[in-house]
Scaffold this motif. Structure first.
Motif, PDB file in Angstrom:
ATOM      1  N   ALA A 455       0.720  -1.801  -4.396  1.00  0.00           N
ATOM      2  CA  ALA A 455      -0.409  -1.473  -3.778  1.00  0.00           C
ATOM      3  C   ALA A 455      -0.980  -2.674  -2.889  1.00  0.00           C
ATOM      4  CB  ALA A 455      -1.547  -1.003  -4.675  1.00  0.00           C
ATOM      5  N   VAL A 456      -1.904  -2.267  -2.028  1.00  0.00           N
ATOM      6  CA  VAL A 456      -2.976  -3.238  -1.117  1.00  0.00           C
ATOM      7  C   VAL A 456      -4.262  -2.883  -1.729  1.00  0.00           C
ATOM      8  CG1 VAL A 456      -3.859  -3.970   1.001  1.00  0.00           C
ATOM      9  CG2 VAL A 456      -1.559  -3.424   0.626  1.00  0.00           C
ATOM     10  N   VAL A 457      -4.768  -3.760  -2.356  1.00  0.00           N
ATOM     11  CA  VAL A 457      -6.150  -3.719  -3.191  1.00  0.00           C
ATOM     12  C   VAL A 457      -7.258  -4.374  -2.162  1.00  0.00           C
ATOM     13  CG1 VAL A 457      -7.598  -3.847  -5.072  1.00  0.00           C
ATOM     14  CG2 VAL A 457      -5.083  -3.606  -5.281  1.00  0.00           C
ATOM     15  N   VAL A 458      -8.207  -3.621  -1.644  1.00  0.00           N
ATOM     16  CA  VAL A 458      -9.379  -4.222  -0.847  1.00  0.00           C
ATOM     17  C   VAL A 458     -10.464  -4.058  -1.388  1.00  0.00           C
ATOM     18  CG1 VAL A 458     -10.469  -3.757   1.332  1.00  0.00           C
ATOM     19  CG2 VAL A 458      -7.887  -3.833   1.287  1.00  0.00           C
ATOM     20  N   VAL A 459     -11.350  -5.076  -1.640  1.00  0.00           N
ATOM     21  CA  VAL A 459     -12.640  -5.059  -1.904  1.00  0.00           C
ATOM     22  C   VAL A 459     -13.591  -5.714  -0.851  1.00  0.00           C
ATOM     23  CG1 VAL A 459     -11.957  -5.407  -4.306  1.00  0.00           C
ATOM     24  CG2 VAL A 459     -12.640  -7.318  -2.935  1.00  0.00           C
ATOM     25  N   LYS A 464     -16.568  -5.608  -4.606  1.00  0.00           N
ATOM     26  CA  LYS A 464     -16.611  -4.103  -4.922  1.00  0.00           C
ATOM     27  C   LYS A 464     -15.354  -3.383  -4.559  1.00  0.00           C
ATOM     28  CE  LYS A 464     -21.671  -3.926  -5.803  1.00  0.00           C
ATOM     29  NZ  LYS A 464     -22.704  -3.034  -5.626  1.00  0.00           N
ATOM     30  N   LEU A 465     -14.860  -2.583  -5.341  1.00  0.00           N
ATOM     31  CA  LEU A 465     -13.479  -1.876  -4.653  1.00  0.00           C
ATOM     32  C   LEU A 465     -14.143  -1.054  -3.624  1.00  0.00           C
ATOM     33  CD1 LEU A 465     -10.487  -1.243  -5.144  1.00  0.00           C
ATOM     34  CD2 LEU A 465     -11.119   0.374  -6.665  1.00  0.00           C
ATOM     35  N   ARG A 466     -12.933  -1.168  -2.523  1.00  0.00           N
ATOM     36  CA  ARG A 466     -13.183  -0.082  -1.431  1.00  0.00           C
ATOM     37  C   ARG A 466     -12.401   1.073  -1.337  1.00  0.00           C
ATOM     38  NH1 ARG A 466     -13.295  -1.514   4.147  1.00  0.00           N
ATOM     39  NH2 ARG A 466     -14.113   0.494   4.429  1.00  0.00           N
ATOM     40  N   TRP A 467     -10.778   0.311  -1.464  1.00  0.00           N
ATOM     41  CA  TRP A 467      -9.789   1.304  -1.443  1.00  0.00           C
ATOM     42  C   TRP A 467      -8.420   0.709  -2.134  1.00  0.00           C
ATOM     43  CZ3 TRP A 467      -6.057  -0.600   1.876  1.00  0.00           C
ATOM     44  CH2 TRP A 467      -6.422  -0.930   3.078  1.00  0.00           C
ATOM     45  N   ARG A 468      -7.567   1.436  -2.134  1.00  0.00           N
ATOM     46  CA  ARG A 468      -6.030   1.090  -2.645  1.00  0.00           C
ATOM     47  C   ARG A 468      -5.135   1.846  -1.536  1.00  0.00           C
ATOM     48  NH1 ARG A 468      -7.830   0.746  -8.062  1.00  0.00           N
ATOM     49  NH2 ARG A 468      -7.305  -1.408  -9.116  1.00  0.00           N
ATOM     50  N   TYR A 469      -4.027   1.030  -1.158  1.00  0.00           N
ATOM     51  CA  TYR A 469      -3.170   1.846  -0.225  1.00  0.00           C
ATOM     52  C   TYR A 469      -1.813   1.512  -1.007  1.00  0.00           C
ATOM     53  CZ  TYR A 469       0.335   2.366   3.286  1.00  0.00           C
ATOM     54  OH  TYR A 469       1.539   2.754   4.083  1.00  0.00           O
ATOM     55  N   THR A 470      -1.016   2.672  -1.354  1.00  0.00           N
ATOM     56  CA  THR A 470       0.032   2.503  -2.515  1.00  0.00           C
ATOM     57  C   THR A 470       1.496   2.937  -1.453  1.00  0.00           C
ATOM     58  OG1 THR A 470      -0.474   4.817  -2.797  1.00  0.00           O
ATOM     59  CG2 THR A 470      -1.110   2.966  -4.479  1.00  0.00           C
ATOM     60  N   GLY A 471       1.440   2.855  -0.401  1.00  0.00           N
ATOM     61  CA  GLY A 471       2.370   2.922   0.613  1.00  0.00           C
ATOM     62  C   GLY A 471       2.533   4.552   1.074  1.00  0.00           C
ATOM     63  N   PRO A 472       3.956   4.587   1.725  1.00  0.00           N
ATOM     64  CA  PRO A 472       3.942   5.942   2.350  1.00  0.00           C
ATOM     65  C   PRO A 472       4.156   7.147   1.361  1.00  0.00           C
ATOM     66  CG  PRO A 472       5.829   4.767   2.509  1.00  0.00           C
ATOM     67  CD  PRO A 472       4.875   3.685   1.797  1.00  0.00           C
ATOM     68  N   ASN A 479      13.169   2.604  -0.715  1.00  0.00           N
ATOM     69  CA  ASN A 479      12.894   1.837  -1.897  1.00  0.00           C
ATOM     70  C   ASN A 479      11.211   1.912  -2.208  1.00  0.00           C
ATOM     71  OD1 ASN A 479      15.392   0.733  -2.557  1.00  0.00           O
ATOM     72  ND2 ASN A 479      14.985  -0.456  -0.540  1.00  0.00           N
ATOM     73  N   PRO A 480      10.874   1.813  -3.522  1.00  0.00           N
ATOM     74  CA  PRO A 480       9.396   1.741  -3.860  1.00  0.00           C
ATOM     75  C   PRO A 480       8.678   0.640  -2.856  1.00  0.00           C
ATOM     76  CG  PRO A 480      10.671   1.829  -5.888  1.00  0.00           C
ATOM     77  CD  PRO A 480      11.910   1.398  -4.554  1.00  0.00           C
ATOM     78  N   PHE A 481       7.492   0.782  -2.500  1.00  0.00           N
ATOM     79  CA  PHE A 481       6.453   0.007  -2.094  1.00  0.00           C
ATOM     80  C   PHE A 481       6.225  -1.208  -2.785  1.00  0.00           C
ATOM     81  CE2 PHE A 481       2.134  -1.007  -0.397  1.00  0.00           C
ATOM     82  CZ  PHE A 481       2.313  -1.399   0.814  1.00  0.00           C
ATOM     83  N   LYS A 482       6.646  -2.344  -2.213  1.00  0.00           N
ATOM     84  CA  LYS A 482       6.459  -3.529  -2.919  1.00  0.00           C
ATOM     85  C   LYS A 482       5.622  -4.791  -2.052  1.00  0.00           C
ATOM     86  CE  LYS A 482       7.875  -2.513  -7.233  1.00  0.00           C
ATOM     87  NZ  LYS A 482       7.135  -2.698  -8.048  1.00  0.00           N
ATOM     88  N   ASP A 508      -5.629   0.678   9.216  1.00  0.00           N
ATOM     89  CA  ASP A 508      -6.621   0.462   9.558  1.00  0.00           C
ATOM     90  C   ASP A 508      -7.623  -0.288   8.461  1.00  0.00           C
ATOM     91  OD1 ASP A 508      -8.073   2.182   8.038  1.00  0.00           O
ATOM     92  OD2 ASP A 508      -8.021   3.835   9.888  1.00  0.00           O
ATOM     93  N   GLN A 509      -8.955  -0.756   8.860  1.00  0.00           N
ATOM     94  CA  GLN A 509      -9.696  -1.480   8.251  1.00  0.00           C
ATOM     95  C   GLN A 509      -9.990  -0.533   6.677  1.00  0.00           C
ATOM     96  OE1 GLN A 509     -13.170  -2.984   9.840  1.00  0.00           O
ATOM     97  NE2 GLN A 509     -14.040  -0.744   9.989  1.00  0.00           N
ATOM     98  N   ASP A 510     -10.004   0.873   6.949  1.00  0.00           N
ATOM     99  CA  ASP A 510     -10.168   1.872   5.897  1.00  0.00           C
ATOM    100  C   ASP A 510      -9.166   2.248   5.106  1.00  0.00           C
ATOM    101  OD1 ASP A 510     -13.171   1.856   6.367  1.00  0.00           O
ATOM    102  OD2 ASP A 510     -12.649   2.936   7.944  1.00  0.00           O
ATOM    103  N   GLY A 511      -7.906   1.686   5.250  1.00  0.00           N
ATOM    104  CA  GLY A 511      -6.677   2.141   4.710  1.00  0.00           C
ATOM    105  C   GLY A 511      -5.962   2.989   4.855  1.00  0.00           C
ATOM    106  N   GLN A 512      -6.197   3.474   6.308  1.00  0.00           N
ATOM    107  CA  GLN A 512      -5.450   4.623   6.805  1.00  0.00           C
ATOM    108  C   GLN A 512      -3.985   4.220   7.466  1.00  0.00           C
ATOM    109  OE1 GLN A 512      -5.936   7.950   6.182  1.00  0.00           O
ATOM    110  NE2 GLN A 512      -7.541   6.987   4.975  1.00  0.00           N
ATOM    111  N   PHE A 513      -3.033   4.598   6.967  1.00  0.00           N
ATOM    112  CA  PHE A 513      -1.657   4.372   7.800  1.00  0.00           C
ATOM    113  C   PHE A 513      -1.709   4.620   9.299  1.00  0.00           C
ATOM    114  CE2 PHE A 513       2.480   5.217   9.317  1.00  0.00           C
ATOM    115  CZ  PHE A 513       3.045   4.041   9.038  1.00  0.00           C
TER     116      PHE A 513
END
Length: 551
Positions: A455-459, A464-472, A479-482, A508-513
């Protein structure tokens, strides 16, 4: 209207002024129609080079040899920097010398001129324009800001009637004097900025002329001023005075009315920052393109950090940290103090290399060719770091038993902030000691590529946690997202390396692919340059790939 003077007319021959131009003399810089070519070369064909008009200025004009007037110089002596013709190069004086081909220097400097012009036009000039506008805005707001202070004084003064009026008038005069000093300071700085801008405009004009020039002597003798312009002046910061009213006491009239904090004018060497190029929105290319590749010699290539085209730092699973130029030339190699590999590298705004040493549990900086420890961490091991826009260090660390991870912000060697848990008290990051690359976005979000968590973890800047991106979506990639390396650009987009799927994810800055960049092999470390081009460290090939992905 006479067609010879029409704004829509085609280019006419410089000799007859009538016929449409078809050719060009690259030596004399004259546009010619075919009938006039004979008249132009009448004084000797060897003195001219006639080319199709569309290929004008394509012929290199070499300097004439000072000794052999009928020969041109196409070489330069490395030891004495003298231009040489073929006869001079074979002379006794230069027989044992090494030579440089002038055409090679011409091409290199021409490329440098184009890049300097582009950086001045797109980065440095807009930065100074922004500084100038800010100073003008500060000056424009002065009357309003100072009027607020005098209004408070007037309200307080009404309570004191006639006796207080005398004191209030005196204090208003003081404020007016301070305001003028304030104005003088800002206007002086504004004039300095305008002067520098004028020099930049002059230099850009000269560079643009050089871009059109095919005069080898002029191009070879070009000396860039880009480093001078890249170094921004110290920012003048002036603190407004303030008025603090006190209880009325007739015996201590002046002191009791209030006090004025004196005008404070300071200079901050790091106050101004180079403006990100093209602040306007830029679209992603449908098909990103590789614009440069060079090899580092590494076998297990981990990190790349861009400071300038003359200073691109790299590291791998060995003790040596290498600095390259954009053309792939190795400029410098240093070794870690522990003799072990650095887990991450970064470059400060001043251009100083910083690296994590997990063996010594510290962060080190290289200043004046000396390595100095700046932070030592007890009970935890530093793994990755980044330098923030404010000059702080964000460091990803894990504890010695490898069960916890956190991000710590340091100002110098002082710990300012710890980021470890979300609002529910759960860990933000996986506890294992796998490397978690870190970067700061333009909106001050803190972005961590947590490979073990996938995951990409963004605070936000408060942690304070904003969002997590766990791949497509599942099945989109083999392969799994690493995620490994992570960086951001002027658009506040986040780019992270998906090593095992051989691609880069753009969010984007809000975690959208948004998009993939796929022309990479085992991408690991990533960074961007001043023009938002992406630099990718390919783990197994040892290559740095430079990719343009924005229009």
């Amino acid at each position: 209207m006479d067609p010879r003077h029409s704004a829509q007319d085609v280019v006419r021959c410089d000799l007859c002024k009538e016929n449409i131009v078809q050719s060009y003399c690259d030596i004399c810089h004259v546009s010619l129609c075919n009938p006039c070519i004979g008249d132009h070369i009448f004084d000797g064909y060897h003195k001219h080079v006639i080319v199709p008009f569309q290929e004008r200025k394509s012929t290199l004009v070499y300097p004439i040899c000072k000794i052999h007037s009928k020969k041109t110089c196409k070489l330069q002596c490395k030891s004495c920097n003298v231009f040489l013709c073929v006869i001079c190069s074979a002379s006794h004086e230069h027989r044992d010398s090494d030579f440089i081909v002038l055409e090679d220097i011409y091409k290199t400097n021409k490329d440098g001129i184009e890049k300097d012009a582009e950086e001045i036009e797109k980065v440095i000039a807009p930065t100074y324009e922004e500084i100038r506008k800010d100073l003008i805005d500060q000056i424009a707001r002065l009357d309003g800001e100072y009027e607020k202070i005098t209004t408070v004084m007037s309200e307080e003064g009404e309570k004191w009637h006639k006796e207080v009026d005398k004191v209030i008038n005196k204090m208003k005069n003081e404020i007016t004097e301070i305001k003028e000093k304030h104005r003088t300071i800002l206007e002086k700085h504004l004039n300095e900025i305008k002067q520098i801008e004028s020099l930049i405009v002059e230099n850009l004009s000269a560079l643009q002329e050089l871009e059109e020039s095919n005069d080898v002597s002029v191009i070879v003798e070009y000396r860039p001023r880009i480093k001078e312009f890249r170094k921004l002046p110290a920012k003048v910061q002036v603190t407004l005075p303030s008025f603090s009213p006190k209880p009325i006491n007739a015996e201590q009239f002046y002191e009791m009315v209030g006090s004025i904090k004196p005008l404070v004018s300071t200079t901050d060497e790091g106050g101004y920052k180079i403006k990100s190029p093209e602040a306007l929105s830029k679209e992603l290319l449908d098909i990103p393109e590789v614009i440069n590749t060079f090899n580092t010699g590494y076998k297990e290539f981990l990190c790349v950090s861009f400071y300038s085209e003359e200073q691109i730092w790299t590291s791998a699973r060995i003790k040596d940290i290498k600095c390259f130029r954009a053309d792939g030339k190795l400029m410098e190699t240093i070794s870690t103090r522990s003799g072990k590999r650095p887990t991450d590298i970064a470059v400060t705004r001043a251009g100083d290399l910083v690296y994590c040493d997990f063996k010594l549990n510290n962060l080190n900086i290289m200043k004046d060719e000396k390595i100095e420890e700046i932070i030592r961490i007890q009970g935890w091991s530093p793994k990755t770091l980044c330098v923030t826009s404010s000059g702080d260090f964000l460091v990803s660390i894990h504890n010695n038993d490898k069960t916890q991870s956190k991000v710590v912000r340091y100002s110098g060697s002082t710990e300012k902030q710890t980021i470890q848990f979300d609002g529910e008290g759960d860990p933000l990051y996986s506890g294992i000691d796998k490397i978690k690359y870190i970067t700061e976005n333009r909106n001050h979000d803190i972005c961590v590529a947590d490979s073990e968590a996938g995951a990409v973890v963004v605070v936000n800047q408060d942690g304070k946690l904003r969002w997590r991106y766990t791949g497509p979506p599942s099945g989109a990639k083999e392969n799994p997202f690493k995620p490994h390396g992570i960086t951001t650009n002027s658009q506040s987009q986040i780019l992270t390396a998906d090593c095992y799927n051989h691609c880069i994810h753009i969010l984007d800055q809000d975690g959208q692919f948004l998009h993939y960049i796929e022309d990479v092999k085992y991408p690991h470390g990533v960074c961007v340059d001043n023009l938002d081009n992406l630099y990718v460290a390919e783990y197994w090939t040892g290559n740095v790939k430079v990719i343009r992905y924005l229009k």
